[in-house]
Write a protein that holds these residues in place. Structure first.
Motif, PDB file in Angstrom:
ATOM      1  N   ASN A  61       0.815  -1.208   0.000  1.00 49.07           N
ATOM      2  CA  ASN A  61       0.000   0.000   0.000  1.00 49.07           C
ATOM      3  C   ASN A  61       0.854   1.265   0.000  1.00 49.07           C
ATOM      4  O   ASN A  61       0.316   2.376  -0.058  1.00 49.07           O
ATOM      5  N   GLN A  62       2.170   1.102   0.062  1.00 46.18           N
ATOM      6  CA  GLN A  62       3.075   2.244   0.180  1.00 46.18           C
ATOM      7  C   GLN A  62       3.897   2.400  -1.108  1.00 46.18           C
ATOM      8  O   GLN A  62       3.811   1.593  -2.027  1.00 46.18           O
ATOM      9  N   TYR A  63       4.706   3.475  -1.111  1.00 52.67           N
ATOM     10  CA  TYR A  63       5.598   3.696  -2.252  1.00 52.67           C
ATOM     11  C   TYR A  63       6.523   2.501  -2.454  1.00 52.67           C
ATOM     12  O   TYR A  63       6.934   1.839  -1.503  1.00 52.67           O
ATOM     13  N   THR A  64       6.883   2.283  -3.692  1.00 56.56           N
ATOM     14  CA  THR A  64       7.978   1.372  -4.004  1.00 56.56           C
ATOM     15  C   THR A  64       9.071   2.205  -4.681  1.00 56.56           C
ATOM     16  O   THR A  64       9.057   3.435  -4.637  1.00 56.56           O
ATOM     17  N   LYS A  65      10.024   1.562  -5.315  1.00 57.15           N
ATOM     18  CA  LYS A  65      11.092   2.279  -6.009  1.00 57.15           C
ATOM     19  C   LYS A  65      10.489   3.147  -7.120  1.00 57.15           C
ATOM     20  O   LYS A  65       9.575   2.723  -7.828  1.00 57.15           O
ATOM     21  N   PRO A  70      10.722  -3.512  -7.660  1.00 56.23           N
ATOM     22  CA  PRO A  70      11.878  -4.355  -8.001  1.00 56.23           C
ATOM     23  C   PRO A  70      11.551  -5.733  -8.574  1.00 56.23           C
ATOM     24  O   PRO A  70      12.178  -6.134  -9.574  1.00 56.23           O
ATOM     25  N   PRO A  71      10.597  -6.495  -8.021  1.00 55.06           N
ATOM     26  CA  PRO A  71      10.291  -7.782  -8.669  1.00 55.06           C
ATOM     27  C   PRO A  71       9.790  -7.629 -10.104  1.00 55.06           C
ATOM     28  O   PRO A  71      10.021  -8.501 -10.947  1.00 55.06           O
ATOM     29  N   LEU A  72       9.098  -6.517 -10.401  1.00 50.13           N
ATOM     30  CA  LEU A  72       8.620  -6.310 -11.766  1.00 50.13           C
ATOM     31  C   LEU A  72       9.755  -5.928 -12.705  1.00 50.13           C
ATOM     32  O   LEU A  72       9.859  -6.479 -13.812  1.00 50.13           O
ATOM     33  N   THR A  73      10.595  -4.986 -12.311  1.00 53.26           N
ATOM     34  CA  THR A  73      11.711  -4.624 -13.196  1.00 53.26           C
ATOM     35  C   THR A  73      12.629  -5.822 -13.429  1.00 53.26           C
ATOM     36  O   THR A  73      13.169  -5.992 -14.525  1.00 53.26           O
ATOM     37  N   LYS A  74      12.764  -6.680 -12.416  1.00 52.60           N
ATOM     38  CA  LYS A  74      13.624  -7.867 -12.565  1.00 52.60           C
ATOM     39  C   LYS A  74      13.034  -8.847 -13.575  1.00 52.60           C
ATOM     40  O   LYS A  74      13.746  -9.337 -14.468  1.00 52.60           O
ATOM     41  N   VAL A  75      11.728  -9.137 -13.450  1.00 51.98           N
ATOM     42  CA  VAL A  75      11.147 -10.117 -14.363  1.00 51.98           C
ATOM     43  C   VAL A  75      11.064  -9.548 -15.784  1.00 51.98           C
ATOM     44  O   VAL A  75      11.240 -10.285 -16.769  1.00 51.98           O
ATOM     45  N   LEU A  76      10.828  -8.247 -15.925  1.00 47.96           N
ATOM     46  CA  LEU A  76      10.816  -7.648 -17.261  1.00 47.96           C
ATOM     47  C   LEU A  76      12.198  -7.715 -17.898  1.00 47.96           C
ATOM     48  O   LEU A  76      12.331  -8.030 -19.093  1.00 47.96           O
ATOM     49  N   ALA A  77      13.237  -7.431 -17.107  1.00 49.73           N
ATOM     50  CA  ALA A  77      14.609  -7.496 -17.637  1.00 49.73           C
ATOM     51  C   ALA A  77      14.952  -8.915 -18.067  1.00 49.73           C
ATOM     52  O   ALA A  77      15.559  -9.137 -19.128  1.00 49.73           O
ATOM     53  N   ASP A  78      14.557  -9.886 -17.265  1.00 52.69           N
ATOM     54  CA  ASP A  78      14.866 -11.283 -17.571  1.00 52.69           C
ATOM     55  C   ASP A  78      14.065 -11.767 -18.776  1.00 52.69           C
ATOM     56  O   ASP A  78      14.614 -12.357 -19.717  1.00 52.69           O
ATOM     57  N   VAL A 285       5.385  12.007 -12.719  1.00 53.04           N
ATOM     58  CA  VAL A 285       4.570  11.077 -11.921  1.00 53.04           C
ATOM     59  C   VAL A 285       5.353  10.489 -10.753  1.00 53.04           C
ATOM     60  O   VAL A 285       4.787  10.085  -9.746  1.00 53.04           O
ATOM     61  N   PHE A 286       6.666  10.382 -10.890  1.00 52.03           N
ATOM     62  CA  PHE A 286       7.613   9.883  -9.888  1.00 52.03           C
ATOM     63  C   PHE A 286       7.444   8.394  -9.603  1.00 52.03           C
ATOM     64  O   PHE A 286       8.421   7.665  -9.480  1.00 52.03           O
ATOM     65  N   HIS A 287       6.213   7.914  -9.543  1.00 56.16           N
ATOM     66  CA  HIS A 287       5.983   6.575  -9.006  1.00 56.16           C
ATOM     67  C   HIS A 287       4.658   6.055  -9.541  1.00 56.16           C
ATOM     68  O   HIS A 287       3.708   6.811  -9.699  1.00 56.16           O
ATOM     69  N   CYS A 288       4.578   4.765  -9.824  1.00 53.32           N
ATOM     70  CA  CYS A 288       3.335   4.150 -10.293  1.00 53.32           C
ATOM     71  C   CYS A 288       2.759   3.261  -9.191  1.00 53.32           C
ATOM     72  O   CYS A 288       3.503   2.766  -8.340  1.00 53.32           O
ATOM     73  N   PRO A 289       1.446   3.021  -9.178  1.00 55.53           N
ATOM     74  CA  PRO A 289       0.816   2.266  -8.088  1.00 55.53           C
ATOM     75  C   PRO A 289       1.488   0.913  -7.831  1.00 55.53           C
ATOM     76  O   PRO A 289       1.630   0.093  -8.747  1.00 55.53           O
TER      77      PRO A 289
END
Length: 432
Positions: A61-65, A70-78, A285-289
């Motif tokens: 429910n809080q900000y992320t990077k 991080p789990p999303l950027t990792k799986v997208l990169a892979d 936007v700085f950050h997405c949900p």
């Protein structure tokens, strides 16, 4: 106030034809085949992932990077690193955005400067032009044309003769002529909206050669990459030799998992380009949900395990969507519309030349393009909603495309049956 309120970069961009056609659709009892979204549920695993993100870890429910969960950027990169043949670093080569629309806006703002030229292929997804203008750039248009027009034949396809999006091509000489010392970027959309064209390797190699020759960046919108029909192959231009370092590849979770309202998109590219997009992102936007990003991450992790197998959602969605395309194609032909069979995407365009010759004086403003008047007439009189193709074209070229309208076929079976009823009634009215 005496002072001009709006920034000059907004001049001429306030009118949006979508507003008018969406309003008209809502005011009439219509089957909505205009807007490009599925009217069925995302896959169960994606829905469960979103529910888990909402009800599970409270920190979601809080900000992320700022640049991506991080789990999303990792799986997208892979996942995409393998497809593009690149060793991608999640922190340098991936940026998560508010949908692919946000990715496009961030790219234009980061790279297009005052006076820069941006080459846009017509017909085009309609945000490319205003986004170029808002960044201070100058759109330069180059049209796709049916092969018969490239051969000097101006007449539409003949009765019973099917047209295909693959037969719409760029004139290589005309394309090359658009590149100048001021060209900053080429916008590529494959599979394309509204035409549904999947650019071939030869076509992509031509664009790649010109981009490298003129030191131009390619902004490649590939949101429909999993919806490529009839055994055609999607090729990312970033995978071609010499193109990774000058390409931004844009994707969409909304199109990937049939969840357009989640508004999760991404940009993939080399750090030398991505660092400028991160600057725009962190100052806008700085950050997405976080929760939507977590759901997309888990959905991709699931898809990785099934990729290329019959259990893969990408495989299942493709099969179902091709069936819908074929259904809509047959149904539209029954009333004399002539679909251009798409190789990919959610959409097909159909030729309305016969109607233009038989009923040329439909109501509308004197200077209003025929396809716009036809769609309004069809909404009010036939209960079917579509989008005029001329809105996907520059003003000088709209007259070349005003005998086409766009239908969206990624719809639930009940919606397609309702369409069939409208078309059957229309057909009966045409029968002497």
């Amino acid at each position: 106030m005496a002072k001009q309120l709006q920034a000059r970069r907004l001049d001429g961009l306030d009118k949006n034809p979508w507003v008018e056609f969406i309003k008209l659709t809502s005011e009439n009892e219509t089957v909505n085949l205009g807007q490009g979204f599925p009217d069925f549920a995302p896959p169960d695993f994606a829905m469960e992932a979103f529910q888990h993100a909402v009800s599970g870890d409270v920190m979601l429910n809080q900000y992320t990077k700022a640049f991506g969960y991080p789990p999303l950027t990792k799986v997208l990169a892979d996942f995409f690193g393998k497809l593009l043949g690149q060793e991608m670093e999640p922190l340098k080569n991936v940026l998560v955005t508010v949908g692919a629309y946000g990715a496009l806006f961030t790219a234009f703002q980061a790279l297009v400067d005052e006076g820069d030229e941006v080459i846009i292929i017509e017909p085009y997804f309609d945000c490319y032009e205003p986004m170029t203008l808002m960044a201070g750039g100058r759109p330069v248009f180059v049209p796709l044309k049916p092969v018969r027009m490239l051969s000097g034949l101006q007449s539409p396809s003949q009765d019973g003769e099917l047209d295909y999006s693959s037969s719409w091509q760029l004139d290589p000489t005309e394309l090359a002529s658009k590149f100048t010392s001021r060209t900053k970027a080429l916008v590529l959309n494959t599979p394309s909206n509204p035409l549904g064209k999947v650019f071939s390797k030869a076509e992509l190699e031509l664009m790649a050669s010109l981009c490298q020759q003129h030191d131009v960046v390619c902004i490649s919108d590939e949101v429909y990459q999993w919806l490529v029909f009839d055994g055609n192959q999607h090729i990312s231009i970033a995978s071609l030799p010499g193109m990774w370092e000058r390409t931004l590849t844009i994707g969409s979770a909304g199109k990937t998992f049939s969840a357009t309202g989640w508004k999760v998109g991404w940009v993939l590219g080399p750090d030398q380009l991505m660092k400028h997009l991160r600057t725009v992102h962190q100052n806008s936007v700085f950050h997405c949900p976080t929760q939507a990003q977590a759901a997309v991450a888990w959905s991709f992790e699931r898809e990785q395990q099934h990729f290329g197998q019959p259990s893969s959602y990408f495989v299942q969605l493709l099969q179902a969507t091709q069936h819908k395309r074929d259904h809509v194609t047959r149904s539209l032909q029954s009333v004399g519309l002539r679909p251009v069979i798409p190789q990919g995407s959610y959409f097909l365009i159909t030729d309305i030349s016969d109607f233009k010759s038989k009923m040329p004086n439909l109501p509308g403003a004197e200077d209003e393009a025929y396809d716009r008047r036809f769609v309004k007439w069809m909404i009010k009189n036939k209960g079917l909603s579509a989008i005029p193709v001329s809105i996907f074209c520059s003003v000088p070229h709209q007259k070349h495309f005003d005998h086409y309208i766009r239908f969206c076929f990624i719809k639930d079976e009940a919606t397609l049956q309702a369409m069939d009823k409208k078309l059957q009634k229309w057909k009966a009215e045409l029968t002497p």
